[in-house]
Motif scaffolding. Structure first.
Motif, PDB file in Angstrom:
ATOM      1  N   UNK A   5     142.425 -44.400 -38.462  1.00  0.00           N
ATOM      2  CA  UNK A   5     142.955 -45.491 -37.638  1.00  0.00           C
ATOM      3  C   UNK A   5     142.023 -46.702 -37.672  1.00  0.00           C
ATOM      4  N   UNK A   6     140.727 -46.443 -37.633  1.00  0.00           N
ATOM      5  CA  UNK A   6     139.754 -47.544 -37.647  1.00  0.00           C
ATOM      6  C   UNK A   6     139.855 -48.358 -38.931  1.00  0.00           C
ATOM      7  N   UNK A   7     140.177 -47.699 -40.036  1.00  0.00           N
ATOM      8  CA  UNK A   7     140.278 -48.386 -41.332  1.00  0.00           C
ATOM      9  C   UNK A   7     141.368 -49.458 -41.341  1.00  0.00           C
ATOM     10  N   UNK A   8     142.390 -49.290 -40.501  1.00  0.00           N
ATOM     11  CA  UNK A   8     143.486 -50.266 -40.476  1.00  0.00           C
ATOM     12  C   UNK A   8     143.518 -51.064 -39.169  1.00  0.00           C
ATOM     13  N   UNK A   9     142.421 -50.998 -38.419  1.00  0.00           N
ATOM     14  CA  UNK A   9     142.317 -51.811 -37.212  1.00  0.00           C
ATOM     15  C   UNK A   9     143.001 -51.257 -35.988  1.00  0.00           C
ATOM     16  N   UNK A  10     143.271 -49.956 -35.975  1.00  0.00           N
ATOM     17  CA  UNK A  10     143.888 -49.323 -34.801  1.00  0.00           C
ATOM     18  C   UNK A  10     142.819 -48.707 -33.912  1.00  0.00           C
ATOM     19  N   UNK A  11     143.026 -48.711 -32.602  1.00  0.00           N
ATOM     20  CA  UNK A  11     142.038 -48.129 -31.682  1.00  0.00           C
ATOM     21  C   UNK A  11     142.038 -46.605 -31.777  1.00  0.00           C
ATOM     22  N   UNK A  12     141.011 -45.947 -31.247  1.00  0.00           N
ATOM     23  CA  UNK A  12     140.973 -44.476 -31.231  1.00  0.00           C
ATOM     24  C   UNK A  12     142.199 -43.895 -30.528  1.00  0.00           C
ATOM     25  N   UNK A  13     142.537 -42.671 -30.869  1.00  0.00           N
ATOM     26  CA  UNK A  13     143.712 -42.028 -30.295  1.00  0.00           C
ATOM     27  C   UNK A  13     143.674 -41.987 -28.775  1.00  0.00           C
ATOM     28  N   UNK A  14     142.510 -41.671 -28.197  1.00  0.00           N
ATOM     29  CA  UNK A  14     142.412 -41.567 -26.748  1.00  0.00           C
ATOM     30  C   UNK A  14     142.792 -42.885 -26.079  1.00  0.00           C
ATOM     31  N   UNK A  15     142.306 -43.989 -26.624  1.00  0.00           N
ATOM     32  CA  UNK A  15     142.606 -45.319 -26.067  1.00  0.00           C
ATOM     33  C   UNK A  15     144.086 -45.641 -26.243  1.00  0.00           C
ATOM     34  N   UNK A  16     144.581 -45.436 -27.454  1.00  0.00           N
ATOM     35  CA  UNK A  16     145.984 -45.745 -27.768  1.00  0.00           C
ATOM     36  C   UNK A  16     146.959 -44.948 -26.903  1.00  0.00           C
ATOM     37  N   UNK A  17     146.751 -43.642 -26.824  1.00  0.00           N
ATOM     38  CA  UNK A  17     147.679 -42.794 -26.076  1.00  0.00           C
ATOM     39  C   UNK A  17     147.621 -43.058 -24.576  1.00  0.00           C
ATOM     40  N   UNK A  18     146.431 -43.314 -24.079  1.00  0.00           N
ATOM     41  CA  UNK A  18     146.283 -43.580 -22.646  1.00  0.00           C
ATOM     42  C   UNK A  18     146.971 -44.891 -22.271  1.00  0.00           C
ATOM     43  N   UNK A  19     146.771 -45.939 -23.088  1.00  0.00           N
ATOM     44  CA  UNK A  19     147.346 -47.251 -22.789  1.00  0.00           C
ATOM     45  C   UNK A  19     148.857 -47.277 -22.983  1.00  0.00           C
ATOM     46  N   UNK A  20     149.337 -46.639 -24.048  1.00  0.00           N
ATOM     47  CA  UNK A  20     150.748 -46.749 -24.404  1.00  0.00           C
ATOM     48  C   UNK A  20     151.634 -45.674 -23.792  1.00  0.00           C
ATOM     49  N   UNK A  21     151.085 -44.474 -23.568  1.00  0.00           N
ATOM     50  CA  UNK A  21     151.918 -43.363 -23.123  1.00  0.00           C
ATOM     51  C   UNK A  21     151.349 -42.594 -21.928  1.00  0.00           C
ATOM     52  N   UNK A  22     150.225 -43.061 -21.385  1.00  0.00           N
ATOM     53  CA  UNK A  22     149.566 -42.379 -20.271  1.00  0.00           C
ATOM     54  C   UNK A  22     149.289 -40.912 -20.627  1.00  0.00           C
ATOM     55  N   UNK A  23     148.821 -40.707 -21.865  1.00  0.00           N
ATOM     56  CA  UNK A  23     148.498 -39.363 -22.360  1.00  0.00           C
ATOM     57  C   UNK A  23     147.002 -39.260 -22.636  1.00  0.00           C
ATOM     58  N   UNK A  24     146.480 -38.045 -22.558  1.00  0.00           N
ATOM     59  CA  UNK A  24     145.118 -37.778 -23.001  1.00  0.00           C
ATOM     60  C   UNK A  24     145.177 -37.195 -24.413  1.00  0.00           C
ATOM     61  N   UNK A  25     144.081 -37.347 -25.149  1.00  0.00           N
ATOM     62  CA  UNK A  25     144.039 -36.854 -26.513  1.00  0.00           C
ATOM     63  C   UNK A  25     142.879 -35.882 -26.697  1.00  0.00           C
ATOM     64  N   UNK A  26     143.192 -34.759 -27.303  1.00  0.00           N
ATOM     65  CA  UNK A  26     142.156 -33.839 -27.753  1.00  0.00           C
ATOM     66  C   UNK A  26     142.744 -33.016 -28.888  1.00  0.00           C
ATOM     67  N   UNK A  27     141.891 -32.645 -29.845  1.00  0.00           N
ATOM     68  CA  UNK A  27     142.357 -31.823 -30.951  1.00  0.00           C
ATOM     69  C   UNK A  27     142.848 -30.462 -30.452  1.00  0.00           C
ATOM     70  N   UNK A  28     142.191 -29.940 -29.432  1.00  0.00           N
ATOM     71  CA  UNK A  28     142.576 -28.649 -28.876  1.00  0.00           C
ATOM     72  C   UNK A  28     144.007 -28.677 -28.346  1.00  0.00           C
ATOM     73  N   UNK A  29     144.332 -29.741 -27.587  1.00  0.00           N
ATOM     74  CA  UNK A  29     145.686 -29.880 -27.052  1.00  0.00           C
ATOM     75  C   UNK A  29     146.701 -30.085 -28.166  1.00  0.00           C
TER      76      UNK A  29
END
Length: 217
Positions: free
Chosen positions: A176-200
């Motif tokens: 994601x960083x290579x194309x200018x996208x924020x980390x998954x945790x930031x993206x999911x929290x801001x856009x979908x009110x979700x938390x991110x973890x590989x375990x989940x």
């Protein structure tokens, strides 16, 4: 004297050409601003209903049909613009509008305009992240895994949200960083009110695959 007249003529031609280009850009931007409004207003209404748990309501379904019709009308206009190539000198919103209309189109249209968006990225006319999002959507529609984690599935029955299958979950943030996208945790929290973890993600993966399979039947 003749030389001065020639230079003056060249200058006037250049100025007139620049003014014509500016006028064309302004006209295209006006059109795209109108398309942006029609594209986003419906989707904001859908998000609101979704957040209220009304995804199965008649109101939601009617709005989805309205969105599909509007998307078709918007696509006709954007296709006519792209017939002459990606326009120069557009503002950010106008550029994003072109991308969004293609992103919201059918698979065949997305694949048709993928090279044009790729070329626009190479010419710095649109963002690399736009190309990344379009690739994700095409991959999933073709039954493949997404690369950049941009697509989230919402179960209409339970309302639960899932990150759709990823090609390389372990490296998702670096991709994601290579194309200018924020980390998954930031993206999911801001856009979908979700938390991110590989375990989940790995825990939910069998369930999301089952849901996608059922939806495709």
């Amino acid at each position: 004297m003749f030389k001065r007249v020639c230079i003056l003529s060249i200058l006037l031609f250049s100025i007139n050409s620049m003014l014509a280009q500016s006028s064309t850009s302004d006209t295209i931007e006006t059109t795209l601003n109108s398309i942006w409004k029609s594209d986003q207003e419906i989707r904001f209404e859908l998000i609101k209903l979704q957040q209220e748990g009304k995804m199965k309501s008649d109101e939601f379904q009617l709005l989805v049909e309205k969105m599909k019709k509007q998307d078709s009308l918007n696509l006709i206009q954007v296709k006519s613009i792209l017939d002459n190539g990606w326009p120069d000198n557009l503002n950010m919103q106008a550029n994003q509008t072109i991308f969004l209309v293609i992103q919201h189109a059918d698979l065949q249209t997305q694949k048709q305009y993928l090279p044009i968006i790729k070329n626009a990225v190479e010419e710095n006319k649109t963002l690399p992240s736009n190309l990344a999002l379009l690739k994700d959507r095409i991959n999933l529609r073709e039954g493949k895994e997404q690369i950049y984690g941009s697509q989230v599935f919402i179960d209409s029955q339970s309302g639960k949200k899932y990150v759709q299958p990823l090609q390389n979950p372990e490296k998702i943030d670096s991709l994601r960083a290579e194309v200018g996208l924020p980390p998954m945790q930031v993206y999911l929290k801001q856009s979908f009110q979700m938390d991110w973890s590989l375990e989940t993600y790995y825990h939910d993966l069998p369930e999301i695959k089952k849901l996608i399979e059922e939806k495709s039947k």
